[in-house]
Design an enzyme around this catalytic site. Sequence first.
Site, PDB file in Angstrom:
ATOM      1  N   CYS A  77      48.622  97.469  60.903  1.00  0.00           N
ATOM      2  CA  CYS A  77      49.510  96.496  61.557  1.00  0.00           C
ATOM      3  C   CYS A  77      50.598  97.073  62.455  1.00  0.00           C
ATOM      4  O   CYS A  77      50.633  96.817  63.652  1.00  0.00           O
ATOM      5  CB  CYS A  77      50.177  95.612  60.508  1.00  0.00           C
ATOM      6  SG  CYS A  77      49.008  94.857  59.382  1.00  0.00           S
ATOM      7  N   HIS A  98      55.731  94.058  63.503  1.00  0.00           N
ATOM      8  CA  HIS A  98      55.657  94.251  62.059  1.00  0.00           C
ATOM      9  C   HIS A  98      57.096  94.349  61.554  1.00  0.00           C
ATOM     10  O   HIS A  98      57.870  95.154  62.067  1.00  0.00           O
ATOM     11  CB  HIS A  98      54.878  95.524  61.729  1.00  0.00           C
ATOM     12  CG  HIS A  98      54.554  95.638  60.273  1.00  0.00           C
ATOM     13  ND1 HIS A  98      53.419  95.100  59.725  1.00  0.00           N
ATOM     14  CD2 HIS A  98      55.250  96.190  59.252  1.00  0.00           C
ATOM     15  CE1 HIS A  98      53.419  95.330  58.418  1.00  0.00           C
ATOM     16  NE2 HIS A  98      54.521  95.987  58.112  1.00  0.00           N
TER      17      HIS A  98
END
Length: 522
Positions: free
Chosen positions: A50, A104
């Site tokens: 991510c 993120h």
Amino acid sequence: DGMNVLFIVVDDLRPVLGCYGDKLVKSPNIDQLASQSIVFSNAYAQQAVCAPSRVSFLTGRRPDTTRLYDFYSYWRVHAGNYSTMPQYFKENGYVTLSVGKVFHPGISSNYSDDYPYSWSIPPFHPSTEKYENHKTCRGKDGKLYANLVCPVDVTEMPGGTLPDIQSTEEAVRLLNIMKTNRKKFFLAVGYHKPHIPLRYPQEFLKLYPLENITLAPDPWVPKKLPPVAYNPWMDIRQRDDVKALNVSFPYGPLPDDFQRQIRQSYYAAVSYLDMQVGLLLNALDNAGLSNNTIVVFTADHGWSLGEHGEWAKYSNFDVATRVPLMFYVPGMTTSPVSQGTRVFPYLNPFSHIGGSAPQGQSKKVVELVSLFPTLAELAGLQVPPACPEMSFGVALCTEGTSIVHYFNVSEEKVEEGKEGCDDIDRCFSEEPVAFSQYPRPADTPQWNSDKPKLKDIRIMGYSMRTFDYRYTVWVQFDPDNFSANFEDVHAGELYMVETDPNQDHNIYNNTSHGWFFKKILG
């Protein structure tokens, strides 16, 4: 004067969508978006995890330039003060808004999702996000667990809702504000599902009877897969329902019936996501904004569903790096759209029958690092310049290239134009390539192989995907000075797409690959 942008990014979504030819999935709303869009069938993330992937495509720089291979550094401090795509739109007069998981969260975006650099107002996070990994899944014994497979009754959930439902509601609220204040906007909406845990409203299970669910076509670890290339799916092993199965480390395998349940729940989570996307696009219609808003739909990376005996992301295989990517540009991917036209009527995944083909489909190999220059060009902004070889001190540049010239699909000649090629070296060097990479702590699978911290990285797998092949070399890496030593190759992989589309037969050791090696160095 310039279009708005609605940028939809999904966590861990591989292209299991009707518009990508998946026959099982019910994804009518995303398919409807595809029917008005240019769809890229060969789009790849730069690292299949991510934070590194998101920082890469939001800055337009590769992981070796952001120096983020894990979750624990902020690029502006650690690498260079790089401008981001939303920051660039903000500096060009756009109101920039973030809903859900776009950056993120955490150190890698300065605990603020890079606010105030990237966003005009503080980013929105759903209040129920904090329960994602709590024990909210009811087991057969009636008790609550933190499971991987987690269909739920939404009314029993904390707050009586789920994070993605809240994100849709907030995004719709913002669209309705933006339609009245007449400012150009860049609205990024990040959806969590189908990221694990596979927690979604239980009614979506009935779209996928278990007897219709197959195993992966290649659910075994390939004989010639170098151990360094394998990811041991630790995050899945830590869930209560998987723990109870007591599978051996690192290769498993999971029992067949449980593999089917994971695949069933992944598909169910995709249909739940599709409903959210449908509601969001319908709100764009309702606000009268579909005629002057570019819509981009993509994911941060894919997710293995048992292929090669692997689960989750954390690898260089197509299943982990390949993502959906489509662009709706009114008047460009469609004929001109007049204000108030209904382009995206909501389609109910439970009752909608019949698919819709993409408006245009490009097989060109493209990368997420190209999103920044592509969106700048589509919005009529000056395209950021290409980065010099060393760009740590350059605030605004991109290591991707705009792919707008691929939008006119009718011009795609015979596959990649190889046939009409007199100078094989020149053709070889000009064909589109997607580069991905993945770090490892050791040559064999360890407990931290999936997500090694920077200080523990010893090997970097550099991977090159073209229309015809995927070539990967795993080389020595020094985390202290971020340097890869291509003279110290630990292992290699080579898969030919046409004869081995699932990447099960590694022919690296019985092929001369000087050509490939030269290209990956270049």
